[in-house]
Design an enzyme around this catalytic site. Structure first.
Site, short mmCIF file in Angstrom:
data_model
loop_
_atom_site.label_atom_id
_atom_site.label_comp_id
_atom_site.label_asym_id
_atom_site.label_seq_id
_atom_site.Cartn_x
_atom_site.Cartn_y
_atom_site.Cartn_z
N PRO A 2 0.83 -1.20 0.00
CA PRO A 2 0.00 0.00 0.00
C PRO A 2 0.86 1.25 0.00
O PRO A 2 1.85 1.34 0.73
CB PRO A 2 -0.80 -0.13 1.29
CG PRO A 2 -0.80 -1.59 1.61
CD PRO A 2 0.52 -2.10 1.12
N GLU A 3 0.50 2.22 -0.84
CA GLU A 3 1.26 3.46 -0.94
C GLU A 3 0.61 4.55 -0.09
O GLU A 3 -0.42 4.32 0.56
CB GLU A 3 1.41 3.85 -2.40
CG GLU A 3 2.08 2.74 -3.22
CD GLU A 3 2.48 3.15 -4.63
OE1 GLU A 3 2.64 4.36 -4.89
OE2 GLU A 3 2.63 2.25 -5.48
N LYS A 55 3.85 5.90 4.46
CA LYS A 55 3.18 4.61 4.53
C LYS A 55 2.92 4.17 5.97
O LYS A 55 2.57 3.01 6.21
CB LYS A 55 4.01 3.56 3.79
CG LYS A 55 4.25 3.89 2.32
CD LYS A 55 5.11 2.84 1.64
CE LYS A 55 5.39 3.20 0.18
NZ LYS A 55 6.21 2.17 -0.48
#
Length: 257
Positions: A2-3, A55
């Site tokens: 996930p960014e 993040k």
């Protein structure tokens, strides 16, 4: 992985469910946290804020305690109405926070720790993070200083996903940002001007902000499109591994030549 946009979105959803709401229960089902006594340590403490940096996601409780999470490749935050079916198995839950109306669940989170508020500012891994790409007023100068302190023979695309240079950009947004700015991700950092580096970040910020708010619906130009025609010039998109981690970089050899 996930960014930053995904984590900022998760922070907004988690915050909407927890901030200002009485906490009914906190559970740590994963054996790794069986002896940490987080439910007892957090008992009676309200959540005062939930925020993200790059993040990393932080759930900040009253009394100087903060839950810090990094999802890496496998983790996910879920926010559910009480009684709603979870999208992952309960066996994969590491943290469950319940209010009268919601259940907030962190699944498969390889980095999950309870720390003091001051440690979130000074802990080495967190202090080393570069400016958050999604900060309301991003520190462009700070990004450039860190970029110039990096190895100038390194490929720019690889440097762009180094969280010590700028926090929140991952492999997908790296590819899209370099394409939108017309920059070859294989050019050495020392060959990329400050204006060119900032053009990539400035192209990404509004798109990532839209994504974090759940509004981005635009097409991907190069990411995960190896061998397909470029949406601008019809040249086949190329892809190969880059950097020490060999993360796949996608680019158009004509538009970014």
């Amino acid at each position: 992985m996930p960014e930053g946009d995904t984590i900022h979105s998760a922070a907004r959803r988690v915050g909407d469910a927890l901030v200002g709401q009485p906490i009914v229960s906190i559970e740590t089902p994963h054996p790794r946290h069986a002896l940490d006594r987080w439910p007892e340590r957090l008992d009676g403490r309200a959540v005062r804020a939930v925020d993200a940096r790059g993040k990393h996601l932080f759930i900040r409780f009253e009394g100087d305690l903060t839950l810090h999470s990094h999802l890496r490749m496998t983790g996910q935050w879920g926010v559910y109405r009480r009684g709603q079916r979870w999208r992952r198995s309960a066996r994969r839950a590491w943290l469950v926070i319940r209010t009268d109306s919601h259940e907030v669940v962190e699944f498969d989170g390889p980095v999950l720790e309870l720390m003091t508020e001051s440690r979130t500012r000074f802990e080495r891994r967190l202090a080393a993070l570069g400016p958050d790409v999604l900060a309301p007023e991003m520190d462009e100068r700070g990004f450039l200083v860190r970029l110039r302190q990096d190895d100038q023979t390194r490929g720019f695309g690889d440097a762009l996903i180094d969280q010590r240079n700028i926090a929140g950009i991952g492999n997908m947004w790296k590819a899209e940002g370099c394409f939108l700015a017309g920059l070859d991700p294989w050019r050495r950092v020392g060959e990329v001007s400050d204006d060119e580096a900032l053009a990539v970040v400035r192209a990404l910020r509004p798109l990532m902000a839209e994504s974090a708010a759940g509004r981005f619906r635009g097409p991907r130009f190069v990411y995960d499109r190896a061998g397909l025609p470029c949406r601008r010039c019809d040249t086949p998109i190329r892809a190969r591994g880059q950097g020490d981690d060999n993360r796949t970089t996608f680019w158009c050899p004509v538009c970014q030549g």
